[in-house]
Design an enzyme around this catalytic site. Structure first.
Site, PDB file in Angstrom:
ATOM      1  N   HIS A  35      18.131  34.369  29.609  1.00 25.72           N
ATOM      2  CA  HIS A  35      19.021  33.213  29.762  1.00 25.72           C
ATOM      3  C   HIS A  35      18.369  31.909  29.313  1.00 25.72           C
ATOM      4  CE1 HIS A  35      17.128  32.741  33.883  1.00 25.72           C
ATOM      5  NE2 HIS A  35      17.230  31.467  33.543  1.00 25.72           N
ATOM      6  N   ASP A  65      17.773  40.477  31.637  1.00 24.29           N
ATOM      7  CA  ASP A  65      17.365  39.073  31.595  1.00 24.29           C
ATOM      8  C   ASP A  65      15.917  38.911  31.149  1.00 24.29           C
ATOM      9  OD1 ASP A  65      17.693  36.363  31.683  1.00 24.29           O
ATOM     10  OD2 ASP A  65      17.566  36.194  33.862  1.00 24.29           O
ATOM     11  N   GLY A 146      13.618  24.932  35.148  1.00 21.08           N
ATOM     12  CA  GLY A 146      12.561  24.891  34.143  1.00 21.08           C
ATOM     13  C   GLY A 146      11.482  25.926  34.388  1.00 21.08           C
ATOM     14  N   ASN A 147      11.424  26.485  35.610  1.00 21.15           N
ATOM     15  CA  ASN A 147      10.463  27.544  35.920  1.00 21.15           C
ATOM     16  C   ASN A 147      10.914  28.901  35.394  1.00 21.15           C
ATOM     17  OD1 ASN A 147       9.288  26.018  38.828  1.00 21.15           O
ATOM     18  ND2 ASN A 147       7.921  27.053  37.409  1.00 21.15           N
ATOM     19  N   SER A 148      12.193  29.056  35.080  1.00 20.99           N
ATOM     20  CA  SER A 148      12.715  30.345  34.628  1.00 20.99           C
ATOM     21  C   SER A 148      11.902  30.859  33.443  1.00 20.99           C
ATOM     22  CB  SER A 148      14.179  30.206  34.214  1.00 20.99           C
ATOM     23  OG  SER A 148      15.004  29.979  35.322  1.00 20.99           O
TER      24      SER A 148
END
Length: 203
Positions: A35, A65, A146-148
């Protein structure tokens, strides 16, 4: 009538997105969330030393994902991958990434610490209309926008998961973060390296 002579005008805006990732091979192979790069026209990777490299997507799976990227560089420092099947509830968990990185004036990652709160968490299908999140790692290490795609690391510095999402009522971390087990990510990485795609299992 007027549409025949004055067709409606379409406006398109390029909106930059931000996520995290980590290098798994010194030849320039990276892992992140699918994503993070979904529908991206241009993917750039910013390294800790400030270098910005153009990346291409070798393969991505919206179901799991996970996305595998490649940058044209060699000798990069690669993260050591652990074994997510050996996790123990209560052991240290460290989330690394770039939350709100576009607000900061440097390229250094942010580190938050917590524990493995639970393992083998299956997320109900109503939560996501695309991915299938099963066998997830739950952690109270703060995971923010933003950590994804960043790594979840154990006390030995081994990557045990890929930070994916949080449960939150206000958008910030409330100690309910979830990561994709690194063993699943390694399997996806192996599929893309060997077959150039992710093979789908059929019953």
């Amino acid at each position: 009538f007027f549409d025949r002579f004055f067709p409606p005008t379409e406006y398109r805006e390029r909106i930059p997105g931000l996520g995290s990732g980590f290098i798994v091979d010194a030849s320039g192979i990276l892992l992140t969330n699918e994503h993070v790069v979904r529908d991206a026209q241009d993917v750039k990777v910013t390294l800790n030393d400030g270098r910005q490299l153009k990346a291409r997507i070798l393969g991505a799976s919206p179901i799991y994902d996970i996305a595998v990227l490649k940058v044209d560089a060699t000798g990069l420092p690669a993260a050591k991958l652990g074994d997510s099947d050996d996790l123990v509830v209560g052991e240290w968990a460290i989330a690394i990434g770039s939350p709100f990185g576009y607000l900061l004036n440097d390229t250094q990652p942010t580190v938050t610490a917590g524990v493995v709160s639970a393992t083998r968490r299956d997320i109900k299908s109503e939560v996501s209309d695309i991915g299938v999140y099963k066998n997830m790692i739950q952690t109270d290490a703060a995971i923010n926008p933003g950590n994804s795609g960043g790594p979840l690391v154990n006390a030995d510095g081994e990557v045990i998961g890929v930070n994916a999402f949080i449960f939150s009522s206000g958008g910030g971390s409330i100690g309910l973060g979830f990561a994709i087990p690194i063993n699943l990510a390694k399997r996806i990485l192996g599929e893309i390296r060997e077959f150039g795609r992710i093979r789908v299992a059929w019953p």
